[in-house]
Write an enzyme that holds these catalytic residues in place. Structure first.
Site, mmCIF file in Angstrom:
data_model
loop_
_atom_site.group_PDB
_atom_site.id
_atom_site.type_symbol
_atom_site.label_atom_id
_atom_site.label_comp_id
_atom_site.label_asym_id
_atom_site.label_seq_id
_atom_site.Cartn_x
_atom_site.Cartn_y
_atom_site.Cartn_z
ATOM 1 N N THR A 1 -6.747 49.170 -24.837
ATOM 2 C CA THR A 1 -7.489 48.530 -25.938
ATOM 3 C C THR A 1 -8.161 49.625 -26.749
ATOM 4 O O THR A 1 -9.065 50.302 -26.237
ATOM 5 C CB THR A 1 -8.570 47.581 -25.381
ATOM 6 O OG1 THR A 1 -7.944 46.606 -24.559
ATOM 7 C CG2 THR A 1 -9.322 46.890 -26.513
ATOM 8 N N LYS B 1 -6.625 41.717 -30.119
ATOM 9 C CA LYS B 1 -7.400 41.960 -28.896
ATOM 10 C C LYS B 1 -8.904 42.015 -29.213
ATOM 11 O O LYS B 1 -9.733 41.535 -28.441
ATOM 12 C CB LYS B 1 -6.916 43.265 -28.247
ATOM 13 C CG LYS B 1 -7.739 43.749 -27.068
ATOM 14 C CD LYS B 1 -7.565 42.900 -25.813
ATOM 15 C CE LYS B 1 -8.494 43.411 -24.719
ATOM 16 N NZ LYS B 1 -8.362 42.700 -23.467
ATOM 17 N N LYS C 1 -17.337 49.346 -24.597
ATOM 18 C CA LYS C 1 -16.374 50.111 -25.407
ATOM 19 C C LYS C 1 -15.684 49.168 -26.394
ATOM 20 O O LYS C 1 -15.561 49.455 -27.582
ATOM 21 C CB LYS C 1 -15.339 50.767 -24.488
ATOM 22 C CG LYS C 1 -14.193 51.376 -25.253
ATOM 23 C CD LYS C 1 -12.883 51.523 -24.520
ATOM 24 C CE LYS C 1 -12.313 50.385 -23.789
ATOM 25 N NZ LYS C 1 -10.960 49.991 -24.112
HETATM 26 P P1 NAP Z 1 -9.297 52.620 -15.542
HETATM 27 O O1 NAP Z 1 -9.049 52.010 -14.219
HETATM 28 O O2 NAP Z 1 -10.564 53.306 -15.816
HETATM 29 O O3 NAP Z 1 -8.059 53.610 -15.845
HETATM 30 C C1 NAP Z 1 -8.029 54.402 -16.987
HETATM 31 C C2 NAP Z 1 -6.828 55.312 -16.908
HETATM 32 O O4 NAP Z 1 -6.790 56.113 -18.086
HETATM 33 C C3 NAP Z 1 -6.878 56.295 -15.726
HETATM 34 O O5 NAP Z 1 -5.558 56.478 -15.261
HETATM 35 C C4 NAP Z 1 -7.411 57.562 -16.384
HETATM 36 O O6 NAP Z 1 -7.038 58.758 -15.725
HETATM 37 C C5 NAP Z 1 -6.718 57.482 -17.720
HETATM 38 N N1 NAP Z 1 -7.368 58.282 -18.761
HETATM 39 C C6 NAP Z 1 -8.553 58.014 -19.374
HETATM 40 N N2 NAP Z 1 -8.837 58.961 -20.281
HETATM 41 C C7 NAP Z 1 -7.813 59.840 -20.243
HETATM 42 C C8 NAP Z 1 -7.516 61.035 -20.958
HETATM 43 N N3 NAP Z 1 -8.340 61.489 -21.913
HETATM 44 N N4 NAP Z 1 -6.388 61.690 -20.638
HETATM 45 C C9 NAP Z 1 -5.550 61.226 -19.695
HETATM 46 N N5 NAP Z 1 -5.762 60.108 -18.978
HETATM 47 C C10 NAP Z 1 -6.881 59.421 -19.263
HETATM 48 O O7 NAP Z 1 -9.161 51.512 -16.721
HETATM 49 P P2 NAP Z 1 -8.322 50.167 -16.749
HETATM 50 O O8 NAP Z 1 -9.199 49.041 -16.280
HETATM 51 O O9 NAP Z 1 -6.987 50.392 -16.137
HETATM 52 O O10 NAP Z 1 -8.192 49.957 -18.334
HETATM 53 C C11 NAP Z 1 -7.187 50.614 -19.095
HETATM 54 C C12 NAP Z 1 -7.177 49.971 -20.493
HETATM 55 O O11 NAP Z 1 -6.876 48.576 -20.382
HETATM 56 C C13 NAP Z 1 -8.520 50.068 -21.225
HETATM 57 O O12 NAP Z 1 -8.298 50.293 -22.589
HETATM 58 C C14 NAP Z 1 -9.136 48.689 -20.984
HETATM 59 O O13 NAP Z 1 -10.060 48.335 -21.982
HETATM 60 C C15 NAP Z 1 -7.899 47.820 -21.007
HETATM 61 N N6 NAP Z 1 -8.019 46.542 -20.290
HETATM 62 C C16 NAP Z 1 -8.600 46.479 -19.031
HETATM 63 C C17 NAP Z 1 -8.709 45.264 -18.388
HETATM 64 C C18 NAP Z 1 -9.354 45.149 -17.015
HETATM 65 O O14 NAP Z 1 -9.635 44.018 -16.576
HETATM 66 N N7 NAP Z 1 -9.582 46.240 -16.300
HETATM 67 C C19 NAP Z 1 -8.209 44.098 -18.988
HETATM 68 C C20 NAP Z 1 -7.596 44.180 -20.229
HETATM 69 C C21 NAP Z 1 -7.512 45.412 -20.882
HETATM 70 P P3 NAP Z 1 -7.893 59.277 -14.440
HETATM 71 O O15 NAP Z 1 -7.303 58.574 -13.276
HETATM 72 O O16 NAP Z 1 -7.679 60.732 -14.412
HETATM 73 O O17 NAP Z 1 -9.335 58.907 -14.699
#
Ligand code: NAP
Length: 302
Positions: free
Chosen positions: A100, A175, A243
């Site tokens: 997102t 979104k 965010k």
């Molecule tokens: P998360 O568990 O915090 O995972 C984030 C991922 O992004 C990790 O693999 C992290 O790597 C990587 N990352 C972040 N910054 C980076 C960078 N600068 N360079 C390389 N890798 C980077 O987050 P998530 O919950 O999976 O969410 C991912 C996306 O989906 C977000 O945009 C979120 O808003 C969206 N989303 C989430 C949900 C939910 O319920 N969680 C639902 C809908 C949408 P590391 O492992 O090294 O930290």
């Protein structure tokens, strides 16, 4: 003869990315993966994916690259950064960003990729970690229509409601609308429950009856019980919600559009963050309500 399955490169194996990548592997897609913290690649490597040393290498070895990272600067880094996807891009490569992020940044990235003959779709999701695991996400897609159609078999593995929303950025725009509705819904649940508590209602019975009527919603059904039980373990973290609200409010100011309710909810969440609860789930919004109400919702476990 069945068409050859596209080779997928997956970047970002966090809460959402890991189960999504696993579902694609299970569906028979050959895969190469990269994650900044390398240890998170292990479950994918064990399931048969190839590991890469950089986003650039992922692009070199893939037909379609999916990114599922955190915020706009993170997508810019993995796609346009010094070791980014763009440097391993070949004409015909497709990039699908499912994080997102800002619609404006999305359009800028899509433009840079287009200069290299690479098509990009923005395809953010809704449905949380449970939807990611079950392959039942809602997916809202922007970008070239023919690229969307080409990638539909991939989306069908990940989600159950897949909707083409228009040109580049329109998936992210959708979104952000989704996040406005979610955020205000959370505030509505907090206020309704708090009124019930202050007036001495049995909150479990209150939830039961209003969930079945016109006030029913995903937030009420899923977060209402957690607020009552004071179970603040995260599904969707407050820091991620903030965010998204920052993205919403900044996009709304580009459009010169007032969103008074969203601005209020963002401040309510900020006061929860100020209590050091940013890593808790969004149901911890009730803590902000409790502060201004001068009373707890319930006295059950912390
Ligand atoms: P998360 O568990 O915090 O995972 C984030 C991922 O992004 C990790 O693999 C992290 O790597 C990587 N990352 C972040 N910054 C980076 C960078 N600068 N360079 C390389 N890798 C980077 O987050 P998530 O919950 O999976 O969410 C991912 C996306 O989906 C977000 O945009 C979120 O808003 C969206 N989303 C989430 C949900 C939910 O319920 N969680 C639902 C809908 C949408 P590391 O492992 O090294 O930290």
């Amino acid at each position: 003869m069945a068409e050859r399955k596209k080779r997928i490169g997956f970047i970002g194996l966090g809460v959402m990315g890991r189960p999504m990548a696993l579902n694609l592997l299970k569906a028979g897609y050959p895969m190469v993966v990269w994650n900044r913290t390398r240890s998170k690649m292990k479950p994918l490597l064990e399931a048969g994916a190839e590991g890469a040393d950089s986003p650039r290498e992922v692009a070199e070895k893939s037909d379609v690259v999916i990114t599922m990272v955190t915020d706009s600067p993170d997508v810019e880094e993995v796609i346009l950064g010094p070791n980014g996807v763009i440097h391993g891009a070949h004409p015909g490569l497709i990039v699908i960003d499912m994080s997102t992020i800002s619609p404006t940044v999305t359009r800028r990235i899509a433009q840079k990729l287009a200069e290299k003959g690479v098509k990009m779709l923005d395809a953010p999701v809704s449905g949380g970690d449970i939807g990611a695991k079950k392959g039942t996400l809602s997916i809202m897609v922007g970008g070239p229509k023919e690229t969307f159609e080409e990638c539909l078999p991939i989306f069908k593995v990940l989600g159950k409601k897949i909707t083409y929303m228009g040109p580049s950025g329109m998936g992210q725009t959708t979104k952000l609308c989704n996040q406005v509705i979610c955020a205000l819904n959370i505030q509505a649940v907090c206020e309704g429950l708090m009124l019930g508590a202050a007036a001495g209602l049995d909150l479990k019975k209150l939830l039961e009856v209003v969930t079945a009527g016109a006030a029913g919603s995903w937030m009420l059904s899923n977060l209402g019980p957690k607020m009552i039980e004071r179970d603040f373990r995260p599904g969707f973290k407050i820091s991620h919600q903030q965010k998204d609200l920052r993205l919403v409010l900044s996009f709304a100011s580009e459009l010169k559009l007032p969103l008074p309710g969203t601005a209020l909810v963002q401040q309510m969440f900020r006061s929860v963050e100020a209590e050091g609860l940013g890593d808790k789930g969004t149901q911890a919004a009730i803590v902000a309500m409790e502060k201004i109400a001068g009373r707890r919702l319930t006295e059950e476990k912390q």
